[in-house]
Design an enzyme around this catalytic site. Structure first.
Site, PDB file in Angstrom:
ATOM      1  CG  ASN A  23      -2.175  -0.839   0.951  1.00 61.50           C
ATOM      2  OD1 ASN A  23      -3.025  -0.459   0.147  1.00 61.50           O
ATOM      3  ND2 ASN A  23      -2.262  -2.009   1.598  1.00 61.50           N
ATOM      4  CG  HIS A 117      -9.525  -2.985   8.444  1.00 60.08           C
ATOM      5  ND1 HIS A 117      -8.613  -3.592   9.288  1.00 60.08           N
ATOM      6  CD2 HIS A 117     -10.626  -3.776   8.434  1.00 60.08           C
ATOM      7  CE1 HIS A 117      -9.153  -4.697   9.777  1.00 60.08           C
ATOM      8  NE2 HIS A 117     -10.373  -4.833   9.285  1.00 60.08           N
ATOM      9  CG  ASP A 153      -8.980  -1.910  12.346  1.00 60.08           C
ATOM     10  OD1 ASP A 153      -8.075  -1.181  11.915  1.00 60.08           O
ATOM     11  OD2 ASP A 153      -8.820  -3.112  12.601  1.00 60.08           O
TER      12      ASP A 153
HETATM   13  C1  GRF Z   1      -3.168  -4.657   4.072  1.00 60.71           C
HETATM   14  O1  GRF Z   1      -4.089  -5.678   3.803  1.00 60.71           O
HETATM   15  C2  GRF Z   1      -3.795  -3.577   4.909  1.00 60.71           C
HETATM   16  O2  GRF Z   1      -5.142  -3.381   4.630  1.00 60.71           O
HETATM   17  C3  GRF Z   1      -3.646  -4.125   6.301  1.00 60.71           C
HETATM   18  O3  GRF Z   1      -2.390  -4.751   6.305  1.00 60.71           O
HETATM   19  C4  GRF Z   1      -2.048  -5.146   4.985  1.00 60.71           C
HETATM   20  C5  GRF Z   1      -0.745  -4.496   4.667  1.00 60.71           C
HETATM   21  O4  GRF Z   1      -0.246  -4.864   3.405  1.00 60.71           O
HETATM   22  N1  GRF Z   1      -3.787  -3.068   7.264  1.00 60.71           N
HETATM   23  P1  GRF Z   1       0.933  -4.037   2.770  1.00 60.71           P
HETATM   24  O5  GRF Z   1       2.063  -4.004   3.796  1.00 60.71           O
HETATM   25  O6  GRF Z   1       0.428  -2.679   2.440  1.00 60.71           O
HETATM   26  O7  GRF Z   1       1.339  -4.807   1.545  1.00 60.71           O
END
Ligand code: GRF
Length: 205
Positions: A23, A117, A153
Site C-alpha cells: 500500500n 483496512h 479500525d
Molecule cells: C493490508 O491488507 C492492509 O489493509 C492491512 O495490512 C495489509 C498491509 O499490506 N492493514 P501491505 O504491507 O500494504 O502490503
C-alpha cells in the site's frame, strides 16, 4: 471526532509500515502519477527487516527505523511524532502498520491520520479480516480507508470499495483481490481528504 483539513500548503505525507509495504508503494506511485496534491516525505517502520523499507529507499523516499522494543507505546509514538514534525508532515498514512497508535499520537495529528483496512468496516475489525469474512460467510467484503481515532479500525470512513466473495475463495485468493482494491482505494482516499471541499458525512459530526 471533527476533521481538521491539512494546511493549504502542499501536504506532506508520512507513511508508517511494519512489513511488505504494497500500500505504501501504491501511495508513492500515485503521488508520482499526480493522483493527489502531496509529497510522500518519509516512511517509518517499527520493524527493521520490513520489506517496505527497501522498496521506499529504491524509490528515493527517506526511511527511518524506529523500534518499539523496550519502549512504552507513548515513548515509541513520541519518537515518531518528533520525526514527523521535524519533516512538517501534515498527513500520516498507516499502511500495514501493525501496532495500535496511542491517544498521544492521535491527538498529535488529530483528524490527519488515515488507515486502510481489508474489510468493509465496521464489519471485521482487527487481525485476519479476510479470514473473518470467509468464516462468517459474507458474500461481499472489501476495504475501507478511514480516519484513525482512539479505537481500533474505528474512525470516520473516507471511502470503501467492495469485493465479491466467491464460493471457492481461500483466504489467499480473497486477500489478493481485496489488496488490488486497497491500492486504488488508498490513493483515492488520500486525494479525497486533501480536497478542500471534503466533508465527513456522519450523524455525529
Ligand atoms: C493490508 O491488507 C492492509 O489493509 C492491512 O495490512 C495489509 C498491509 O499490506 N492493514 P501491505 O504491507 O500494504 O502490503
Amino acid at each position: 471526532m471533527s476533521y481538521v483539513a491539512p494546511s493549504m500548503a502542499r501536504a506532506r505525507i508520512g507513511i508508517l509500515i511494519s512489513g511488505r509495504g504494497s500500500n505504501m508503494v501504491a501511495l508513492i506511485d500515485a503521488e508520482r502519477q499526480g493522483k493527489f496534491d502531496a509529497d510522500v516525505v518519509v516512511v517509518i517502520s517499527n520493524i527493521e527487516s520490513a520489506a517496505g523499507l527497501t522498496l521506499a529507499r529504491e524509490r528515493g523516499v527517506e526511511t527511518l527505523f524506529i523500534s518499539h522494543k523496550g519502549r512504552s507505546r507513548e515513548e515509541h509514538d513520541q519518537l515518531m511524532i518528533d520525526e514527523l514534525r521535524k519533516r512538517e508532515v501534515s498527513l500520516v498514512c498507516l499502511a500495514g502498520y501493525m501496532r495500535l497508535v496511542s491517544p498521544l499520537f492521535v491527538r498529535a495529528f488529530k483528524g490527519r491520520i488515515l488507515n486502510i483496512h481489508p474489510s468493509l468496516l465496521p464489519a471485521f475489525p482487527g487481525l485476519d479480516a479476510q479470514k473473518q469474512a470467509l468464516e462468517h460467510g459474507v458474500k461481499i467484503t472489501g476495504c475501507t480507508v478511514h480516519i484513525v481515532d482512539e479505537e481500533l479500525d474505528h474512525g470516520p470512513i473516507v471511502l470503501q470499495r467492495a469485493v465479491d466473495v466467491r464460493d471457492d475463495d481461500t483466504v489467499e485468493s480473497l486477500s489478493e483481490r481485496i489488496l488490488e482494491q486497497e491500492h486504488r482505494a488508498y490513493a483515492e482516499g488520500v486525494a479525497r481528504i486533501l480536497d478542500p471541499g471534503f466533508r465527513l458525512n456522519r450523524a455525529d459530526e
